[in-house]
Design a protein around this motif. Structure first.
Motif, short mmCIF file in Angstrom:
data_model
loop_
_atom_site.label_atom_id
_atom_site.label_comp_id
_atom_site.label_asym_id
_atom_site.label_seq_id
_atom_site.Cartn_x
_atom_site.Cartn_y
_atom_site.Cartn_z
N GLU A 125 -7.27 12.17 -3.00
CA GLU A 125 -8.45 12.00 -2.14
C GLU A 125 -8.10 11.19 -0.89
O GLU A 125 -8.50 11.55 0.23
N GLU A 130 -6.55 9.43 -13.14
CA GLU A 130 -7.55 8.98 -12.18
C GLU A 130 -6.88 8.43 -10.93
O GLU A 130 -7.35 8.68 -9.81
N ARG A 139 -7.27 9.83 -7.12
CA ARG A 139 -7.64 8.94 -6.02
C ARG A 139 -6.61 9.02 -4.89
O ARG A 139 -6.98 9.03 -3.72
#
Length: 147
Positions: free
Chosen positions: A90, A83, A87
């Motif tokens: 992104e 995760e 992130r």
């Protein structure tokens, strides 16, 4: 302090022993060392071994539980890392977009400054022409002489 131990035999008979020594320990003499040798009652040894095996089984069970818990924790941490990586990707994509936007704004600013400089220069030319025209109107005698 005699203790009595019963043991069930496979054919259904039971065997009972009576031990007259304290703590079920008998003393024998070792023929090679000529000293006393301590041995335990075989039934007591079997009980001790059974208890030891049971304790070891419990320990193995506890260690398996700990290993399972550690594996679950590792899996959770792997998911958190994944995760986190997503992130980061992104945020890096967003950063690249914002940098492109900033580059566009810098280009627009440079164009605006260039336009302002050109407009300022054009205004200066117009003021100069206006001044010349105004001066010629105020001094009509100059027009006659220079034509």
């Amino acid at each position: 302090m005699a203790s009595e131990i019963s043991l069930a035999v496979a054919d259904g008979d039971s065997v009972t022993t009576t031990d007259s020594t304290p703590d079920s320990v008998s003393r024998l003499t070792d023929s090679t060392t000529a000293g006393p040798v301590t041995t335990t009652d075989p039934l007591r040894a079997i009980q001790t071994l059974s208890q030891t095996v049971e304790m070891l089984r419990e320990d193995v069970g506890q260690e398996r539980d700990r290993a399972d818990q550690a594996e679950r924790q590792v899996e959770i941490e792997r998911q958190l890392v994944e995760e986190g990586r997503k992130r980061i990707d992104e945020l890096q994509a967003s950063l690249a977009d914002e940098r492109r936007r900033i580059d566009g704004l810098h280009t627009e600013l440079a164009d605006a400054r260039t336009t302002a400089m050109i407009s300022g220069s054009g205004a200066a030319v117009l003021r100069t022409r206006l001044t010349l025209l105004t001066d010629e109107r105020r001094r009509p005698w100059r027009r006659r002489w220079f034509r």
